[in-house]
Write a protein that holds these residues in place. Sequence first.
Motif, PDB file in Angstrom:
ATOM      1  N   ASP A  30       0.829  -1.213   0.000  1.00 21.82           N
ATOM      2  CA  ASP A  30       0.000   0.000   0.000  1.00 21.82           C
ATOM      3  C   ASP A  30       0.861   1.259   0.000  1.00 21.82           C
ATOM      4  O   ASP A  30       0.557   2.232  -0.704  1.00 21.82           O
ATOM      5  CB  ASP A  30      -0.912   0.014   1.236  1.00 21.82           C
ATOM      6  N   ALA A  31       1.916   1.236   0.805  1.00 18.30           N
ATOM      7  CA  ALA A  31       2.800   2.406   0.890  1.00 18.30           C
ATOM      8  C   ALA A  31       3.499   2.642  -0.453  1.00 18.30           C
ATOM      9  O   ALA A  31       3.638   3.792  -0.903  1.00 18.30           O
ATOM     10  CB  ALA A  31       3.825   2.202   2.001  1.00 18.30           C
ATOM     11  N   VAL A  32       3.914   1.555  -1.086  1.00 21.22           N
ATOM     12  CA  VAL A  32       4.582   1.667  -2.390  1.00 21.22           C
ATOM     13  C   VAL A  32       3.617   2.253  -3.420  1.00 21.22           C
ATOM     14  O   VAL A  32       3.959   3.181  -4.160  1.00 21.22           O
ATOM     15  CB  VAL A  32       5.101   0.281  -2.850  1.00 21.22           C
ATOM     16  N   ASN A  33       2.397   1.727  -3.450  1.00 18.26           N
ATOM     17  CA  ASN A  33       1.397   2.210  -4.402  1.00 18.26           C
ATOM     18  C   ASN A  33       1.069   3.679  -4.179  1.00 18.26           C
ATOM     19  O   ASN A  33       0.914   4.443  -5.131  1.00 18.26           O
ATOM     20  CB  ASN A  33       0.119   1.369  -4.294  1.00 18.26           C
ATOM     21  N   ALA A  34       0.973   4.062  -2.904  1.00 20.44           N
ATOM     22  CA  ALA A  34       0.665   5.460  -2.585  1.00 20.44           C
ATOM     23  C   ALA A  34       1.799   6.366  -3.072  1.00 20.44           C
ATOM     24  O   ALA A  34       1.557   7.453  -3.603  1.00 20.44           O
ATOM     25  CB  ALA A  34       0.447   5.616  -1.085  1.00 20.44           C
ATOM     26  N   LEU A  35       3.029   5.912  -2.905  1.00 20.31           N
ATOM     27  CA  LEU A  35       4.172   6.710  -3.364  1.00 20.31           C
ATOM     28  C   LEU A  35       4.158   6.864  -4.882  1.00 20.31           C
ATOM     29  O   LEU A  35       4.465   7.932  -5.415  1.00 20.31           O
ATOM     30  CB  LEU A  35       5.485   6.052  -2.931  1.00 20.31           C
ATOM     31  N   GLU A  36       3.801   5.785  -5.579  1.00 24.01           N
ATOM     32  CA  GLU A  36       3.740   5.868  -7.042  1.00 24.01           C
ATOM     33  C   GLU A  36       2.806   6.999  -7.475  1.00 24.01           C
ATOM     34  O   GLU A  36       3.151   7.829  -8.314  1.00 24.01           O
ATOM     35  CB  GLU A  36       3.242   4.532  -7.639  1.00 24.01           C
ATOM     36  N   ILE A  37       1.626   7.027  -6.853  1.00 30.96           N
ATOM     37  CA  ILE A  37       0.639   8.049  -7.213  1.00 30.96           C
ATOM     38  C   ILE A  37       1.138   9.447  -6.847  1.00 30.96           C
ATOM     39  O   ILE A  37       1.032  10.391  -7.633  1.00 30.96           O
ATOM     40  CB  ILE A  37      -0.715   7.715  -6.546  1.00 30.96           C
ATOM     41  N   GLN A  38       1.739   9.557  -5.657  1.00 30.65           N
ATOM     42  CA  GLN A  38       2.252  10.850  -5.207  1.00 30.65           C
ATOM     43  C   GLN A  38       3.353  11.376  -6.145  1.00 30.65           C
ATOM     44  O   GLN A  38       3.366  12.566  -6.507  1.00 30.65           O
ATOM     45  CB  GLN A  38       2.803  10.714  -3.781  1.00 30.65           C
ATOM     46  N   ILE A  39       4.243  10.489  -6.556  1.00 35.04           N
ATOM     47  CA  ILE A  39       5.362  10.910  -7.410  1.00 35.04           C
ATOM     48  C   ILE A  39       4.855  11.328  -8.791  1.00 35.04           C
ATOM     49  O   ILE A  39       5.281  12.347  -9.343  1.00 35.04           O
ATOM     50  CB  ILE A  39       6.417   9.785  -7.520  1.00 35.04           C
TER      51      ILE A  39
END
Lengths: 238, 238
Positions: A60-69
């Motif tokens: 979840d944290a990885v996916n959230a970072l993808e969207i944020q970046i």
Amino acid sequence: MENDLHLGQHISKRFNEELEEVRNLVMKMGGLVEQQVRSGLKALLAADQELAKKIVEEDDAVNALEIQIDETCTQILARRQPAASDLRLMVSIIKTITDLERIGDEAVKLGKNAAKLSDDGKSARQFVELRHLGEHVNETLNKALTAYARLDAETAFEIIKNDKVIDEEFDNISRLLITKMMEDPREIKNALRISWCARALERIGDHTKNICEYILYLVKGEDVRHNTVEEIRNKIAD
Amino acid sequence: MENDLHLGQHISKRFNEELEEVRNLVMKMGGLVEQQVRSGLKALLAADQELAKKIVEEDDAVNALEIQIDETCTQILARRQPAASDLRLMVSIIKTITDLERIGDEAVKLGKNAAKLSDDGKSARQFVELRHLGEHVNETLNKALTAYARLDAETAFEIIKNDKVIDEEFDNISRLLITKMMEDPREIKNALRISWCARALERIGDHTKNICEYILYLVKGEDVRHNTVEEIRNKIAD
């Protein structure tokens, strides 16, 4: 092509900071994904179900970072209208994080298979070749992320050049597993699970290679995808 | 979010044309990739080695288009400094073509496995479930590319919603193959090849789903990745 990279050399201090921030986010995402892969491998070799669950949660944290970046890059593109190497930085980040996210997905597959093997009271511990492949892929990913942080084209090229070793190790494991299955059909189910894990590791190797291609694009300004090793060597020669 | 798409409505006629041209290139690439998947499936079911070779050759054209489209997008970003929906169009294209290229790679895997099965005098023809999965994936890809051409968010959402059916079909095939292998260990090698094909088809389904997510991003301005179907439904509701 001459190296025109000038990160951190903009007149606008704020723009420098923005580029630095987004690069830091990518490295944070890379660190998380690397952790996922390391845990996936550990879960697999130790038949550790708790660890396997943790990898799925971390995704979840990885996916959230993808969207944020992606959002941050789109904002920078809209507000700063970057050119030359700054634009390449944005495009390379947009591409890189897709591969990072998919490495995370493959790590989740390692974790899920580890949990299933553990359900059956098995681990992949005895399987020396899988451990070797895993350690190799892990180390390569680590090197690639360091090369990304240091804008190190030379190491990126080395990794691309050596990707075929990972493919060979994978082929070797596939052959061994087929023999194992034929010798003892009761082992088919577990052998297949180990085979999915080997495939996941091989794909992590592919994504790592893609990331190295983006490093060369960023640092050297050359798109080296679908080129042979010799062609790449010529393209990036100074 | 309101639909702010205004393709073809720029004051600069040349800019309109540039956006139209790059969209046409993406559709050309999509058409080629769709053809590769169709040939891959045909080669597999008919054990047609010539066709299998052709897919591998066609991959060069797909790869060249990927590079050309990325270059074009980067040039448009640098010269036109697009904002709002034009910027989303660029970002969505940069993402979409990565998935298209990987669909091509998976089609090549279908072709290679078809050639190997054919070497052994086998085809996957008898395997009804694989044919169904293949036809389903093919049809979904075709729908997604039409949705891309028509900026059709509704169809894109339908495809995302139905991706789980493809996953279920894949799981079903995996189970059947395990049974087959256990019943007749001499069939292990071929069953594994069919299993790799099923996996390739399932991944084509995944990439198709990704493309549909980019369609929603482009048309609705919403990043729906890693969201549940219910969350997506709410996000894109007008």
